[in-house]
Design a protein around this motif. Sequence first.
Motif, mmCIF file in Angstrom:
data_model
loop_
_atom_site.group_PDB
_atom_site.id
_atom_site.type_symbol
_atom_site.label_atom_id
_atom_site.label_comp_id
_atom_site.label_asym_id
_atom_site.label_seq_id
_atom_site.Cartn_x
_atom_site.Cartn_y
_atom_site.Cartn_z
ATOM 1 N N ASP A 17 0.871 -1.321 0.055
ATOM 2 C CA ASP A 17 -0.065 -0.079 0.028
ATOM 3 C C ASP A 17 0.871 1.207 -0.039
ATOM 4 O OD1 ASP A 17 -2.598 -1.269 2.013
ATOM 5 O OD2 ASP A 17 -2.273 -1.435 -0.097
ATOM 6 N N PHE A 18 2.030 1.223 0.889
ATOM 7 C CA PHE A 18 2.627 2.396 0.967
ATOM 8 C C PHE A 18 3.587 2.785 -0.431
ATOM 9 C CE2 PHE A 18 6.791 0.620 0.882
ATOM 10 C CZ PHE A 18 6.884 -0.473 1.440
ATOM 11 N N ALA A 19 3.478 1.801 -1.423
ATOM 12 C CA ALA A 19 4.233 2.020 -2.781
ATOM 13 C C ALA A 19 3.289 2.340 -3.902
ATOM 14 C CB ALA A 19 4.996 0.764 -2.953
ATOM 15 N N LYS A 20 1.894 2.094 -3.417
ATOM 16 C CA LYS A 20 1.046 2.200 -4.776
ATOM 17 C C LYS A 20 0.835 3.595 -4.953
ATOM 18 C CE LYS A 20 -1.664 -1.823 -3.525
ATOM 19 N NZ LYS A 20 -3.185 -2.202 -3.068
ATOM 20 N N GLY A 21 1.086 3.919 -6.391
ATOM 21 C CA GLY A 21 1.039 5.325 -6.817
ATOM 22 C C GLY A 21 2.239 6.162 -6.646
ATOM 23 N N ARG A 22 3.250 5.634 -6.032
ATOM 24 C CA ARG A 22 4.475 6.311 -6.052
ATOM 25 C C ARG A 22 5.530 5.565 -6.385
ATOM 26 N NH1 ARG A 22 6.715 7.766 -0.905
ATOM 27 N NH2 ARG A 22 6.079 5.746 -0.044
ATOM 28 N N PHE A 23 5.806 4.289 -6.329
ATOM 29 C CA PHE A 23 6.816 3.506 -6.761
ATOM 30 C C PHE A 23 6.180 2.683 -8.028
ATOM 31 C CE2 PHE A 23 8.648 2.978 -2.217
ATOM 32 C CZ PHE A 23 9.009 4.337 -2.321
ATOM 33 N N THR A 24 7.238 2.029 -9.108
ATOM 34 C CA THR A 24 7.159 1.256 -10.076
ATOM 35 C C THR A 24 7.960 0.346 -10.126
ATOM 36 O OG1 THR A 24 7.893 2.782 -11.618
ATOM 37 C CG2 THR A 24 5.401 2.617 -11.144
#
Length: 128
Positions: free
Chosen positions: A61-68
């Motif tokens: 969740d903490f990576a969704k939208g910020r990390f790929t």
Amino acid sequence: HVQLVESGGGSVQAGESLRLSCTASGFTYSRLCMGWYRQAPGKEREEVAIIDGDGNAKYQDFAKGRFTIPKDNAQNRLALQMNSLRSEDTATYYCAAGASRGRGGDYCEGILKAIGFWGQGTQVTVSG
């Protein structure tokens, strides 16, 4: 022998971006589960994102939208593109890889935990 080499860590300000890279070599099987994990001081290691041999990715969740996590199957190379970094992203980031005969993020989670190989880690420090 199997080897995973990470690069790209460093120190940035909050809100900035950073790109990590991992190259896996020595695998006799070409289809790999790969993923990124991180460990902050005094905390347990946690999963960041995982990708299977077909390119299906699973993000925490903490990576969704910020990390790929773009993956180059031909080169067994995995990147971690991190945008809008926060101070709580400060950690040592580890790349993991394992031979895959299935698909999906849940499947790859099991593979990496059971038979995954790990890199040496690269430090990411976010200030501000």
